[in-house]
Design a protein around this motif. Sequence first.
Motif, PDB file in Angstrom:
ATOM      1  N   ILE A  26       0.828  -1.201   0.000  1.00 38.18           N
ATOM      2  CA  ILE A  26       0.000   0.000   0.000  1.00 38.18           C
ATOM      3  C   ILE A  26       0.862   1.251   0.000  1.00 38.18           C
ATOM      4  CG2 ILE A  26      -1.719   1.311   1.325  1.00 38.18           C
ATOM      5  CD1 ILE A  26      -2.880  -1.352   2.260  1.00 38.18           C
ATOM      6  N   ASP A  27       1.999   1.200   0.694  1.00 31.13           N
ATOM      7  CA  ASP A  27       2.873   2.373   0.766  1.00 31.13           C
ATOM      8  C   ASP A  27       3.383   2.798  -0.603  1.00 31.13           C
ATOM      9  OD1 ASP A  27       2.595   2.524   3.496  1.00 31.13           O
ATOM     10  OD2 ASP A  27       4.352   1.287   3.915  1.00 31.13           O
ATOM     11  N   LYS A  28       3.520   1.851  -1.519  1.00 27.70           N
ATOM     12  CA  LYS A  28       4.074   2.159  -2.843  1.00 27.70           C
ATOM     13  C   LYS A  28       3.006   2.524  -3.869  1.00 27.70           C
ATOM     14  CE  LYS A  28       7.474  -0.145  -4.510  1.00 27.70           C
ATOM     15  NZ  LYS A  28       8.256  -1.240  -5.106  1.00 27.70           N
ATOM     16  N   LEU A  29       1.728   2.382  -3.487  1.00 29.18           N
ATOM     17  CA  LEU A  29       0.655   2.659  -4.450  1.00 29.18           C
ATOM     18  C   LEU A  29       0.633   4.139  -4.824  1.00 29.18           C
ATOM     19  CD1 LEU A  29      -2.433   0.683  -3.048  1.00 29.18           C
ATOM     20  CD2 LEU A  29      -1.024   0.096  -5.038  1.00 29.18           C
ATOM     21  N   PRO A  30       0.332   4.459  -6.083  1.00 29.26           N
ATOM     22  CA  PRO A  30       0.066   5.855  -6.435  1.00 29.26           C
ATOM     23  C   PRO A  30      -1.083   6.399  -5.578  1.00 29.26           C
ATOM     24  CG  PRO A  30       0.268   4.503  -8.414  1.00 29.26           C
ATOM     25  CD  PRO A  30       0.235   3.561  -7.251  1.00 29.26           C
ATOM     26  N   TYR A  31      -1.048   7.684  -5.286  1.00 29.20           N
ATOM     27  CA  TYR A  31      -2.086   8.280  -4.449  1.00 29.20           C
ATOM     28  C   TYR A  31      -3.467   8.116  -5.078  1.00 29.20           C
ATOM     29  CZ  TYR A  31       1.568  10.449  -1.615  1.00 29.20           C
ATOM     30  OH  TYR A  31       2.633  10.666  -0.783  1.00 29.20           O
ATOM     31  N   SER A  32      -3.536   8.210  -6.405  1.00 31.99           N
ATOM     32  CA  SER A  32      -4.822   8.083  -7.093  1.00 31.99           C
ATOM     33  C   SER A  32      -5.404   6.684  -6.924  1.00 31.99           C
ATOM     34  CB  SER A  32      -4.662   8.416  -8.579  1.00 31.99           C
ATOM     35  OG  SER A  32      -3.564   7.715  -9.142  1.00 31.99           O
ATOM     36  N   VAL A  33      -4.555   5.676  -6.873  1.00 29.59           N
ATOM     37  CA  VAL A  33      -5.028   4.302  -6.680  1.00 29.59           C
ATOM     38  C   VAL A  33      -5.467   4.099  -5.232  1.00 29.59           C
ATOM     39  CG1 VAL A  33      -4.360   1.863  -6.765  1.00 29.59           C
ATOM     40  CG2 VAL A  33      -3.641   3.414  -8.582  1.00 29.59           C
ATOM     41  N   LYS A  34      -4.839   4.810  -4.297  1.00 30.86           N
ATOM     42  CA  LYS A  34      -5.255   4.708  -2.893  1.00 30.86           C
ATOM     43  C   LYS A  34      -6.714   5.134  -2.713  1.00 30.86           C
ATOM     44  CE  LYS A  34      -1.027   5.052  -0.133  1.00 30.86           C
ATOM     45  NZ  LYS A  34      -0.379   5.789   0.976  1.00 30.86           N
ATOM     46  N   ILE A  35      -7.158   6.100  -3.525  1.00 29.93           N
ATOM     47  CA  ILE A  35      -8.559   6.533  -3.432  1.00 29.93           C
ATOM     48  C   ILE A  35      -9.488   5.399  -3.856  1.00 29.93           C
ATOM     49  CG2 ILE A  35     -10.271   8.123  -4.393  1.00 29.93           C
ATOM     50  CD1 ILE A  35      -8.088  10.251  -4.472  1.00 29.93           C
ATOM     51  N   GLN A  81      10.394  11.487   0.642  1.00 31.88           N
ATOM     52  CA  GLN A  81       9.314  10.908  -0.150  1.00 31.88           C
ATOM     53  C   GLN A  81       9.552   9.423  -0.415  1.00 31.88           C
ATOM     54  OE1 GLN A  81       6.453  12.871  -1.128  1.00 31.88           O
ATOM     55  NE2 GLN A  81       7.502  14.015   0.489  1.00 31.88           N
ATOM     56  N   ILE A  82       8.513   8.627  -0.213  1.00 34.51           N
ATOM     57  CA  ILE A  82       8.564   7.212  -0.573  1.00 34.51           C
ATOM     58  C   ILE A  82       8.421   7.101  -2.083  1.00 34.51           C
ATOM     59  CG2 ILE A  82       7.395   4.976  -0.374  1.00 34.51           C
ATOM     60  CD1 ILE A  82       6.480   5.827   2.413  1.00 34.51           C
ATOM     61  N   GLU A  83       9.275   6.327  -2.707  1.00 37.21           N
ATOM     62  CA  GLU A  83       9.206   6.142  -4.163  1.00 37.21           C
ATOM     63  C   GLU A  83       7.949   5.356  -4.515  1.00 37.21           C
ATOM     64  OE1 GLU A  83      10.415   6.925  -7.954  1.00 37.21           O
ATOM     65  OE2 GLU A  83      11.446   7.580  -6.125  1.00 37.21           O
ATOM     66  N   ARG A  84       7.106   5.946  -5.323  1.00 35.17           N
ATOM     67  CA  ARG A  84       5.866   5.273  -5.739  1.00 35.17           C
ATOM     68  C   ARG A  84       6.141   4.358  -6.923  1.00 35.17           C
ATOM     69  NH1 ARG A  84       2.346   6.173  -1.631  1.00 35.17           N
ATOM     70  NH2 ARG A  84       3.499   7.787  -0.553  1.00 35.17           N
ATOM     71  N   ALA A  85       5.326   3.329  -7.037  1.00 33.73           N
ATOM     72  CA  ALA A  85       5.393   2.453  -8.209  1.00 33.73           C
ATOM     73  C   ALA A  85       4.448   3.009  -9.270  1.00 33.73           C
ATOM     74  CB  ALA A  85       4.986   1.035  -7.826  1.00 33.73           C
ATOM     75  N   TYR A  86       4.965   3.232 -10.450  1.00 37.61           N
ATOM     76  CA  TYR A  86       4.130   3.697 -11.561  1.00 37.61           C
ATOM     77  C   TYR A  86       4.282   2.750 -12.741  1.00 37.61           C
ATOM     78  CZ  TYR A  86       3.562   8.102  -9.019  1.00 37.61           C
ATOM     79  OH  TYR A  86       3.246   9.044  -8.068  1.00 37.61           O
TER      80      TYR A  86
END
Length: 997
Positions: free
Chosen positions: A136-145, A454-459
């Motif tokens: 969950i920590d690596k998820l894009p913010y938009s996917v967290k929604i 900043q935590i590196e997000r997975a894209y």
Amino acid sequence: MYITGSSSAALLRASRARFSSSLSSSLYSPSISRTLVSPHTHCSSSLIKARSLSFSTAFRSIRSSVPRWSHGFDWRSPAGLRAQVAVAPVIERFQRKIATMASENAFKGILTSLPKPGGGEFGKYYSLTALNDPRIDKLPYSVKILLESAIRNCDNFQVTKEDVEKIIDWENTSPKQVEIPFKPARVLLQDFTGVPAVVDLACMRDAMNKLGSDSNKINPLVPVDLVVDHSVQVDVARSEHAVKANMDLEFKRNNERFGFLKWGSTAFQNMLVVPPGSGIVHQVNLEYLGRVVFNTDGLLYPDSVVGTDSHTTMIDGLGVAGWGVGGIEAEAAMLGQPMSMVLPGVVGFKLTGKFNDGVTATDLVLTVTQMLRKHGVVGKFVEFYGEGMAGLSLADRATIANMAPEYGATMGFFPVDNATLQYLKLTGRSDETVAMIEAYLRANKMFVDYNEPQIERAYSSYLELDLENVVPCISGPKRPHDRVTLKEMKSDWHACLDNKVGFKGFAVPKESQEKVVKFSFQGQPAELKHGSVVIAAITSCTNTSNPAVMLGAALVAKKASELGLEVKPWVKTSLAPGSGVVTKYLLQSGLQKYFDQQGFHIVGYGCTTCIGNSGDLDESVSSAISENDIVAAAVLSGNRNFEGRVHPLTRANYLASPPLVVAYALAGTVDIDFEKEPIGVGKDGKSVYFRDIWPSNEEVAEVVQSSVLPDMFRSTYQAITKGNEMWNQLPVPVSTLYSWDSNSTYIHEPPYFKGMTMDPPGPHGVKDAYCLLNFGDSITTDHISPAGSIHKDSPAAKFLLEHGVDRRDFNSYGSRRGNDEIMARGTFANIRLVNKLLNGEVGPKTVHIPSGEKLSVFDAAMKYKTAGQDTIVLAGAEYGSGSSRDWAAKGPMLLGVKAVIAKSFERIHRSNLVGMGIIPLCFKTGEDADTLGLTGHERYSIDLPSTISEIKPGQDVTVVTDTGKSFTCTARFDTEVELEYFNHGGILPYVIRNLAK
């Protein structure tokens, strides 16, 4: 019974009072919680499958018995918006039902209290961190929604643990095109799409009656806000009386439509109509309607919205997940049907560096649009991040988010950070509300703090842009992603004159390129040549929501006025703000008078030129253009410049920042090199250059800081809910069923449900169909269903004249969308339509294959229908790009089109075709009509199984022609849910049958 004037206002107040006693909410918005359901049950999302139907039916029967919501009076005070819950038997039964459902949530163990700093709690929320899942920590913010929504709604009935796991495992599942459930918190409409939506709802009520069911089941179950912004036209410009004159004409033309919308706001629950003259829907959403975080009955969750306008994505700049959907899909969402969507890939777009002096957010968005178009982001989210974000204001971000449809993405998302919070305070949201938003998002790790590591997000993929590399630019002359730097503009323009007719060409003979046409304009000598600017419009929420570019444009006007420059009087100049706030800060700054001096008087508060409501040009200008075949130009601060959209006589249309709109208006031509050539001659007889009138970033920042104040937003939006005199005097019939007037040319009962039974018709193939039209690439929804003026020789014009409507009262196609008879005649009526069956001739005609006659598209289609012959459409890439226009699917369905075979489809339009029962097919990669040797003169058969269970999403389908050719296509039914819609003949029949059960 009819209610007018003060009686109407009394009815509205009474309605508000009744509802305010039945709700509890702490939202800052005037749209206080419009549900009685705890959001973890009311907003349940699911695939639209049998498992959800019994629950939905029970749910609707409870919900339909409660009073309608309405806006509160204290628009920013949480205390004022917090209402008392009515103690009534139905409510108690309802709450017991909800409590039972809530206990079934599979993730109830992570329901967590969010404490207030001074004691007590803001409410409770589903904590993503409590899951202790490192993915969950690596998820894009938009996917967290999306994830939070699934968790909040997970009852293992409508939404399962498996659905949640798909989203948590996004990095692995998103490439596999998996399907997930999602239900938005609210729905947003504008009047061009809102009128047909309310027409459909009214017609659905009639259909329910005819099926022997309860028509009151047809009611929006989620908050619906409709902003009337698409109807005002620039009939009067360059006048201090323009606002009043244009609004008077707007009400005169649209009185029936507006009355119908006002009826809808009383006849349907959960529907608010923001009256004409209030602003542009997306700017109102950004400044007023957007919540960022909901607090409904003490449960906190992220705001989300779908809208029937593709630029709903503007709200993504505020950190609210929002995107455009088709009108028919939105109608289903209103009625409680959960949305099924493919879990999207997310492109990470890193911004670094800072703007150079003189560069605007408009320059940035046109650069981003070109980059993302090249990268390919259709059906994906784009998420912006990086240290460059620090230099972008919220309004800059909203400009970039707004144009997501132009770069092809579902969303262009900016996660909430400190700049978001500052904007919320600037626009008048209360300190308590902003504190709640920040606390919730930080607690759920959905807040970005650039002061922390900043935590590196997975894209799914990555792009990067250094803001220092952005240079002043415009886009055109026919597409938003055809960017041209100012340095290259003159050479690019001459290339366009030389090039063959196409997106970057006009094929003007060399000997004619320097032609000068002299004429008399209101008694003054005037002249035009190729590239002359005849329309200069500061328009569209894309830019009018951004104080920096608006005040920057005003500074350009000021410097030009002081130097003695004036815009030529035959240039139609206009200023159409997206909200009344703009007028307040222009007056506060003392700069509006300079706009007025250059002819940029305020003409109204709505979309105007951006959607083709440019109004007529002066007759002398029109004649000079048409009689001499001049390639005239429009320069506008909008988001779309497709051919034929802005004005029928402006073949070249350029998108530009508001300051550049003023600069090109002053120059009077797009055929200019701003670095080397003077814009004009000043009052001292000296040449004035671009650099002499262009403000520095510091100048702009200073006037923004001193002129844009929170009280402006508060006072503007307090006034909105009161309406205006003309709106308040509209008569409102008090009835839940609409009385259709067969003589009306605005509102007509559509034929979608005639003869409908409870049994689905099942899937249909196509047998020996003729090709109605054969298109190339980039056919937009403007080509398919234009929104602008009704041409005097068109089938729609003929229909209106036959029904006693004078030509001056034709209004626009967009304003006539409540009448299916006109809209069917307006389908494929764009005057710039290029149909290969016509061998190069441009216009809204086609060849009736059996007879060889050249007819209007409507007449040819009716000839096929009368003979009982199916039709199909052939097309190239990006078919249906542009606005999310449901009539671009409804119209072809009414013409008898059974399938569209294209190289690729725009996301929303493909969905709309399915929603209207039309088969979308894609050629295989590397193939199209030309490579397969198809001319459009063949007859086409598409064999589909007669049982829906035998059709799978994305399966191959064979198309056979009567010439012996056959080829394989992909059936673009992308989900099982879409197949269900197809089985029922469309999404609305599907909804009716399930509600009737």
